[in-house]
Design a protein around this motif. Sequence first.
Motif, PDB file in Angstrom:
ATOM      1  N   GLU A   1       0.858  -1.180   0.000  1.00  0.00           N
ATOM      2  CA  GLU A   1       0.000   0.000   0.000  1.00  0.00           C
ATOM      3  C   GLU A   1       0.896   1.231   0.000  1.00  0.00           C
ATOM      4  O   GLU A   1       1.714   1.410   0.887  1.00  0.00           O
ATOM      5  N   LEU A   2       0.752   2.077  -0.997  1.00  0.00           N
ATOM      6  CA  LEU A   2       1.595   3.260  -1.140  1.00  0.00           C
ATOM      7  C   LEU A   2       0.738   4.516  -1.029  1.00  0.00           C
ATOM      8  O   LEU A   2      -0.253   4.668  -1.747  1.00  0.00           O
ATOM      9  N   ARG A   3       1.137   5.405  -0.150  1.00  0.00           N
ATOM     10  CA  ARG A   3       0.398   6.650   0.032  1.00  0.00           C
ATOM     11  C   ARG A   3       0.641   7.568  -1.156  1.00  0.00           C
ATOM     12  O   ARG A   3       1.722   7.604  -1.717  1.00  0.00           O
ATOM     13  N   THR A   4      -0.390   8.307  -1.527  1.00  0.00           N
ATOM     14  CA  THR A   4      -0.269   9.324  -2.575  1.00  0.00           C
ATOM     15  C   THR A   4      -0.895  10.613  -2.050  1.00  0.00           C
ATOM     16  O   THR A   4      -1.440  10.631  -0.947  1.00  0.00           O
ATOM     17  N   VAL A   5      -0.843  11.654  -2.843  1.00  0.00           N
ATOM     18  CA  VAL A   5      -1.543  12.904  -2.532  1.00  0.00           C
ATOM     19  C   VAL A   5      -2.698  13.111  -3.507  1.00  0.00           C
ATOM     20  O   VAL A   5      -3.307  14.167  -3.534  1.00  0.00           O
TER      21      VAL A   5
END
Length: 137
Positions: A6-10
């Motif tokens: 799971e990769l955080r984005t904006v």
Amino acid sequence: MSKYEELRTVLSEERFLVEALREFGYSPEVTNVGMSLYGYLGDERPEKAHIVIRRRQLDSASNDIGFARDTNGVYRALISEYDRGIGFDDAWLGRVAQTYKERQTMAVAKSKGYRFLGRQVVETPAGKKVQLRFAVR
């Protein structure tokens, strides 16, 4: 079976994320309720996403790639370890984010009455930078 990361984005606006993915040649599926991701063997995985690039659009051994909206309205990228290893990594996600931001900027400028003059990639000491040029109508 490759584990999903799971990769955080904006990224928070569906429209611009879908447009960015389409610009890369994908045909993402979109839903408000979340849909299952599938592994490379066609097995249904427990991970759910609101925007999905199906594995058949990727590599023959790929898993689906998903973008799931969190409670704050921001998308998290769901990408398998395998797919990260073959190029769907942080750099790829950065290119998606860059295209998203360009689309978003273009829409805001258009809504404010600006006229698009062009896009230019400039070399800087920190690397390549994209400049969008606008003029007042």
